[in-house]
Design a protein around this motif. Structure first.
Motif: not given
Length: 629
Positions: A366, A408-409, A412-413, A415-416, A450, A458, A460, A463
């Protein structure tokens, strides 16, 4: 409505389950207000004056935990907690020093900027500076200390550096004191401990990454020794994820210092920075995190049942009276007296190596992405609006093991952040540098997967904002090179519908822009009138019904682009009655700008909206000429 803005980041702090620190603060807090009788502040602060080191340590550790519940903080501040905890940083007991510093660290993190400024006002930096200097002197003591004693000094230093990091991040006055008091040297000394104590070195690297950002006063005083230490960290070869994070933070610090690098070595150093970030991002978290979880499960299976139960036992803080001191501590752990099965001063126990490694990996990736985003950003002061707060506190250390939610959480951050990074790169580089048409089409296909691969858009928001922003930049570049688009008409409408339901304005703006980019490309092709009608209707809906003027303006801008020219566009415009729809919208749009504009939107936004208002009048004139053919 013009080029979308790249996002400048500061690293946000995560706890082990991927939630922000403020979520942890509020996690188990009851809604009702607590009166003075139920507030533990008075009793705990009174125990700080005990002649027993065990009682003082217990009080500090309890304060450290209690202040993680945000509703308790005012009670401590009203009772002058900062002034009363400050002297404890120089207590005769190392254990008290560590827990007192941890209490102030959590207070600074959970209390936010106002609390940090109040701590600086109460001169907490004076004992903190003295504590850090004593710790660093202990590192280099001529007499070889016992290993346990040495670790205790480094544990104190780790808490102290984290507190310093929080204060400098939240208070300009703290940063000024950092510069004037020569605290850079002591933080560098902590960083140099990386071969012996990587946790301490990471805390120091986080602090350096913060204090070197936009700090011209500090950068002017840098010397070759400081740069040498950072370059040594960058060139270290330890394979652990913790060291990967350490090298990433060193790379970010060197990037902050780029203007102060010796000219002869600048290119070489910056190449090493980019290589470090690249190696970090090459690591496959999707493979490594499950492997770490598997290793954790194997370790648990091989651990005797009694030890395993002890490791997983909940933390129990028993009430301790001064009369109990004759019993002594229950046992020693890591050189500190504790009253429970787990070390209550460290919410992520040292034995949880797999969790530490997974968290370090994801944080490193990140951070790498955020550094790259900042490389692509201008130094416009308005970028500050886009920076995210970060904080260092012990509450970010959550559960004792890896679970599905943990990886996972956080992933996901990450990935964003990767998507935001892609958006920034696309906004600043040309197509050829990014691999040409084939690479761009491949990226567009991946982004479409995606967004649309799961069968529904999605929900979220973070994201969705990141992926749509990246998709807009990518499709804009593809359109400029006349590369075929990869989105189907149904996907476009699904995207539009999802965007109109999203509360984030930038998501709606970027979704509308994507419709405009795709529509203007399709208008040049034969047999696309039906698809253009779908796009036109969607844009008209947004232009007339969205509550935000910026989104209205973006939708109108997209309509101008889609229906500007071509037989297919003319046929579609006629079928959706575009001309009468825009004539009806024109006075409403003008009145909305006049009524809402001045108080709600920035001068730059108003300037763009005024241009769109003029272009709307001209576009209506163009459509009228087409209708007379």
């Amino acid at each position: 409505m013009g080029k979308s803005k790249t996002t400048k980041f500061k690293r946000p702090q995560f706890n082990a389950v991927g939630l922000p620190a403020n979520a942890v603060k509020e996690a188990d807090v009851e809604a009702e207000e607590h009166d003075d009788d139920s507030c533990p502040a008075a009793e705990l602060l009174e125990k700080l004056q005990s002649p027993s080191a065990d009682v003082r340590e217990f009080a500090c550790a309890s304060i450290s935990r209690v202040v993680q519940q945000s509703q308790t903080i005012p009670g401590f501040l009203q009772r002058d907690a900062v002034r009363r905890l400050g002297p404890m940083l120089l207590d005769s007991s190392l254990a008290v020093r560590e827990t007192a510093t941890g209490a102030l660290r959590n207070l600074s993190a959970c209390g936010g900027q106002e609390v940090c400024e109040d701590m600086v006002k109460h001169d907490v930096l004076t004992p903190l500076t003295a504590l850090l200097r004593e710790c660093c002197a202990g590192f280099e003591s001529a007499a070889e200390p016992m290993k346990e004693q040495k670790n205790a000094v480094e544990d104190v230093a780790n808490e102290a550096v984290n507190l310093l990091w929080n204060l400098c991040e939240s208070s300009s006055q703290a940063l000024s004191v950092f510069n004037k008091a020569g605290l850079l040297d002591v933080v560098i000394q902590c960083l140099e401990r990386h071969p012996q104590n990587v946790e301490l070195a990471i805390s120091a690297a986080h602090c350096l990454h913060t204090v070197t950002e936009d700090n011209s006063e500090l950068l002017c005083s840098l010397n070759s020794a400081v740069l040498g230490v950072l370059e040594n960290v960058l060139l270290s070869s330890q394979p652990s994820m913790a060291h990967t994070l350490l090298r990433t933070l060193a790379a970010g610090t060197l990037w902050n210092m780029k203007a102060s690098l010796p000219a002869a070595h600048q290119a070489q150093t910056l190449n090493a920075v980019v290589a470090t970030l690249s190696r970090c991002l090459d690591l496959d978290a999707g493979t490594l995190v499950p492997e770490l979880r598997q290793a954790e499960e194997i370790r648990h299976r091989n651990t005797p049942a009694a030890s395993d139960a002890e490791e997983q036992a909940p933390v129990v803080v028993e009430e301790m009276d001064e009369e109990e001191e004759v019993e002594g501590p229950k046992h020693k752990k890591n050189g500190k007296a504790v009253r429970a099965d787990n070390d209550f001063s460290d919410l992520l126990p040292r034995g949880k190596e797999e969790l530490r490694e997974a968290t370090a990996l994801l944080t490193a990736q990140q951070t790498s992405l955020e550094i790259i985003v900042n490389m692509c950003c201008s130094d416009d002061p308005s970028d500050d609006e886009w920076e995210e707060e970060s904080s260092s506190d012990e509450s970010d250390m959550g559960p004792d093991g890896l679970c599905d939610g943990v990886s996972n959480l956080i992933m996901r951050r990450v990935q964003s952040r990767a998507l935001t990074c892609l958006h920034s790169i696309l906004s600043t580089m040309d197509a050829e540098s990014l691999g040409g048409p084939a690479a761009l089409q491949g990226a567009a296909q991946h982004l479409s997967t995606l967004v649309f691969g799961a069968g529904e858009i999605p929900k979220d928001e973070e994201f969705l904002e990141a992926v749509i922003s990246a998709m807009r930049s990518l499709l804009q570049m593809i359109a400029s090179k006349n590369i075929p688009q990869c989105m189907t008409p149904q996907q476009l409408i699904s995207l539009s519908e999802a965007a109109t339901r999203c509360e984030v304005v930038s998501v709606r703006v970027n979704a509308v822009a994507i419709l405009g980019i795709t529509g203007s490309t399709l208008a040049k092709e034969k047999g696309t009138a039906e698809t253009l009608q779908m796009i036109g209707n969607a844009l008209l809906q947004v232009a007339t019904r969205d509550a935000d003027l910026v989104v209205n303006g973006e939708a109108l801008d997209a309509l101008f682009d889609v229906f500007a020219d071509g037989d297919e566009a003319e046929a579609a415009a006629k079928n959706i009655h575009l001309l009468p729809a825009l004539k009806a919208l024109q006075p409403v749009f003008k009145a909305k700008i006049r009524k809402e504009g001045r108080g709600k939107y920035s001068p730059q936004q108003l300037c763009v909206l005024d241009n769109i208002k003029v272009n709307l009048r001209r576009f209506i004139g163009y459509l009228e000429k087409v209708a007379k053919k």
